[in-house]
Design a protein around this motif. Structure first.
Motif, PDB file in Angstrom:
ATOM      1  N   VAL A 111       0.918  -1.310   0.026  1.00  0.00           N
ATOM      2  CA  VAL A 111      -0.022   0.129  -0.011  1.00  0.00           C
ATOM      3  C   VAL A 111       0.888   1.177  -0.035  1.00  0.00           C
ATOM      4  O   VAL A 111       1.821   1.371   1.016  1.00  0.00           O
ATOM      5  N   PHE A 112       0.737   1.900  -1.088  1.00  0.00           N
ATOM      6  CA  PHE A 112       1.642   3.436  -1.301  1.00  0.00           C
ATOM      7  C   PHE A 112       0.628   4.422  -0.859  1.00  0.00           C
ATOM      8  O   PHE A 112      -0.333   4.898  -1.787  1.00  0.00           O
ATOM      9  N   ASN A 113       0.962   5.206   0.200  1.00  0.00           N
ATOM     10  CA  ASN A 113       0.193   6.478   0.511  1.00  0.00           C
ATOM     11  C   ASN A 113       0.960   7.386   1.474  1.00  0.00           C
ATOM     12  O   ASN A 113       1.181   6.920   2.531  1.00  0.00           O
ATOM     13  N   TYR A 114       1.446   8.332   0.918  1.00  0.00           N
ATOM     14  CA  TYR A 114       2.290   9.245   1.599  1.00  0.00           C
ATOM     15  C   TYR A 114       1.766   9.691   3.126  1.00  0.00           C
ATOM     16  O   TYR A 114       2.211   9.382   4.299  1.00  0.00           O
ATOM     17  N   GLU A 115       0.427  10.155   3.121  1.00  0.00           N
ATOM     18  CA  GLU A 115      -0.144  10.659   4.306  1.00  0.00           C
ATOM     19  C   GLU A 115      -0.536   9.447   5.345  1.00  0.00           C
ATOM     20  O   GLU A 115      -0.559   9.568   6.460  1.00  0.00           O
ATOM     21  N   GLY A 116      -0.861   8.370   4.682  1.00  0.00           N
ATOM     22  CA  GLY A 116      -1.368   7.135   5.379  1.00  0.00           C
ATOM     23  C   GLY A 116      -2.896   7.238   6.126  1.00  0.00           C
ATOM     24  O   GLY A 116      -3.145   6.474   6.746  1.00  0.00           O
ATOM     25  N   GLU A 117      -3.562   8.147   5.425  1.00  0.00           N
ATOM     26  CA  GLU A 117      -4.958   8.455   5.933  1.00  0.00           C
ATOM     27  C   GLU A 117      -5.907   8.348   4.848  1.00  0.00           C
ATOM     28  O   GLU A 117      -7.103   8.772   5.177  1.00  0.00           O
ATOM     29  N   ASP A 118      -5.751   7.826   3.705  1.00  0.00           N
ATOM     30  CA  ASP A 118      -6.736   7.909   2.805  1.00  0.00           C
ATOM     31  C   ASP A 118      -7.912   6.784   3.285  1.00  0.00           C
ATOM     32  O   ASP A 118      -7.758   5.701   3.339  1.00  0.00           O
ATOM     33  N   LYS A 119      -9.048   7.503   3.341  1.00  0.00           N
ATOM     34  CA  LYS A 119     -10.260   6.688   3.848  1.00  0.00           C
ATOM     35  C   LYS A 119     -10.837   5.517   2.900  1.00  0.00           C
ATOM     36  O   LYS A 119     -11.028   4.344   3.350  1.00  0.00           O
ATOM     37  N   GLU A 120     -10.479   5.624   1.565  1.00  0.00           N
ATOM     38  CA  GLU A 120     -10.983   4.496   0.498  1.00  0.00           C
ATOM     39  C   GLU A 120      -9.964   3.449   0.923  1.00  0.00           C
ATOM     40  O   GLU A 120     -10.267   2.154   0.855  1.00  0.00           O
ATOM     41  N   LEU A 121      -8.719   3.522   0.799  1.00  0.00           N
ATOM     42  CA  LEU A 121      -7.460   2.564   1.131  1.00  0.00           C
ATOM     43  C   LEU A 121      -7.856   2.021   2.557  1.00  0.00           C
ATOM     44  O   LEU A 121      -7.579   0.723   2.601  1.00  0.00           O
ATOM     45  N   ILE A 122      -8.120   2.826   3.364  1.00  0.00           N
ATOM     46  CA  ILE A 122      -8.167   2.237   4.896  1.00  0.00           C
ATOM     47  C   ILE A 122      -9.475   1.334   4.598  1.00  0.00           C
ATOM     48  O   ILE A 122      -9.369   0.024   5.316  1.00  0.00           O
ATOM     49  N   GLU A 123     -10.582   1.613   3.923  1.00  0.00           N
ATOM     50  CA  GLU A 123     -11.739   0.769   3.960  1.00  0.00           C
ATOM     51  C   GLU A 123     -11.398  -0.587   3.247  1.00  0.00           C
ATOM     52  O   GLU A 123     -11.880  -1.832   3.696  1.00  0.00           O
ATOM     53  N   ILE A 124     -10.588  -0.436   2.362  1.00  0.00           N
ATOM     54  CA  ILE A 124     -10.165  -1.733   1.575  1.00  0.00           C
ATOM     55  C   ILE A 124      -9.446  -2.754   2.475  1.00  0.00           C
ATOM     56  O   ILE A 124      -9.422  -3.897   2.378  1.00  0.00           O
ATOM     57  N   LEU A 125      -8.409  -2.042   2.965  1.00  0.00           N
ATOM     58  CA  LEU A 125      -7.593  -2.801   3.940  1.00  0.00           C
ATOM     59  C   LEU A 125      -8.368  -3.392   5.142  1.00  0.00           C
ATOM     60  O   LEU A 125      -7.976  -4.718   5.441  1.00  0.00           O
ATOM     61  N   GLN A 126      -9.522  -2.786   5.553  1.00  0.00           N
ATOM     62  CA  GLN A 126     -10.255  -3.294   6.619  1.00  0.00           C
ATOM     63  C   GLN A 126     -11.164  -4.528   6.179  1.00  0.00           C
ATOM     64  O   GLN A 126     -11.334  -5.624   6.786  1.00  0.00           O
ATOM     65  N   ILE A 127     -11.409  -4.461   4.790  1.00  0.00           N
ATOM     66  CA  ILE A 127     -12.375  -5.492   4.281  1.00  0.00           C
ATOM     67  C   ILE A 127     -11.316  -6.720   4.044  1.00  0.00           C
ATOM     68  O   ILE A 127     -11.744  -7.613   4.364  1.00  0.00           O
TER      69      ILE A 127
END
Length: 261
Positions: free
Chosen positions: A176-192
């Motif tokens: 997972v590549f995300n500088y701020e580490g707080e992207d809501k969509e990516l977090i939701e995907i990781l939770q799934i």
């Protein structure tokens, strides 16, 4: 007076247990800024003497300076304003540009790289998750790893990212590549993915700040860069991100070649 600038010259001197302490501090900077040394040492399951020795080893005179610099670093991050790269003195910008790459490489944890490489030797599928401007850098990384023979799954739009979990297997590695580490969509995907899938490791590559995606990952690697915008359009350099993934692949090549001798 920046926390990461102070520790930069000392990271390579840390042993494995001290690396764990540093990892905890970086992940939880905002939470620990008002803690006493006794409280923080207890949270890390070490003695106050051990923690004080660690603080001095990473470049601080004592616990008071350690906490003060953390507070200043957090405050400075909160007050960072958008910068137009074309009005910054170019000599200074070039210096910072090279400094960010150097810091990214210097703090790269060799043990973490080896842990990832050990899994890569099994030739799993690699899943890449990225959004926004990062996608263009990750497209190059996808090309690089595909040339090496890996099966790379890189969902490039919302629908593909939402459905990607259906094909994840227990040996696969997720990046997972995300500088701020707080992207809501990516977090939701990781939770799934965490709820529905078995996988080898979740590896995050984010900025060196306490963030949600880092905390969700099994292995996290830090990058340093300056966030730059022009007319509200992101122009942040992704060279540090590319450097991490190239170095990981080079380390994989070295291990693979040694096993084939």
């Amino acid at each position: 007076m920046n926390f990461f600038e102070i520790i930069n010259a000392n990271v390579d001197k840390l042993n494995k247990n001290e690396q764990i302490l540093l990892d905890y501090v970086i992940k939880n900077m905002d939470d620990i800024k008002n803690r006493s040394i006794r409280e923080l040492a207890a949270e890390c399951f070490v003695s106050t003497t051990t923690f004080l020795r660690f603080v001095r080893k990473i470049g601080f005179s004592g616990y008071s300076e350690f906490i003060t610099v953390i507070k200043y670093t957090i405050l400075n991050q909160d007050q960072t304003e958008e910068v137009n790269p074309f009005v910054v003195n170019q000599v200074a910008y070039r210096t910072e540009y090279l400094k960010n790459i150097n810091e990214t490489v210097r703090v790269l944890d060799n043990d973490k790289l080896n842990a990832i490489v050990t899994l890569m030797i099994k030739r799993p599928k690699l899943y890449f998750f990225a959004k926004g401007f990062s996608k263009y850098a990750v497209e190059y990384i996808e090309y690089l790893y595909t040339l090496k023979g890996f099966i790379v799954i890189f969902p490039k739009n919302y629908e593909q990212r939402q459905l990607a979990y259906r094909n994840i297997n227990q040996d696969d590695i997720l990046f997972v590549f995300n500088y701020e580490g707080e992207d809501k969509e990516l977090i939701e995907i990781l939770q799934i993915i965490e709820r529905k899938c078995q996988y080898a490791k979740l590896v995050s590559i984010t900025g060196a700040n306490n963030n949600t995606i880092q905390n969700m990952s099994d292995i996290n690697l830090y990058l340093f860069t300056d966030e730059l915008y022009q007319h509200k359009v992101e122009m942040t350099s992704h060279v540090s991100l590319i450097a991490i993934m190239e170095l990981l692949l080079y380390q994989y090549n070295e291990v693979e070649e040694s096993q084939n001798l």
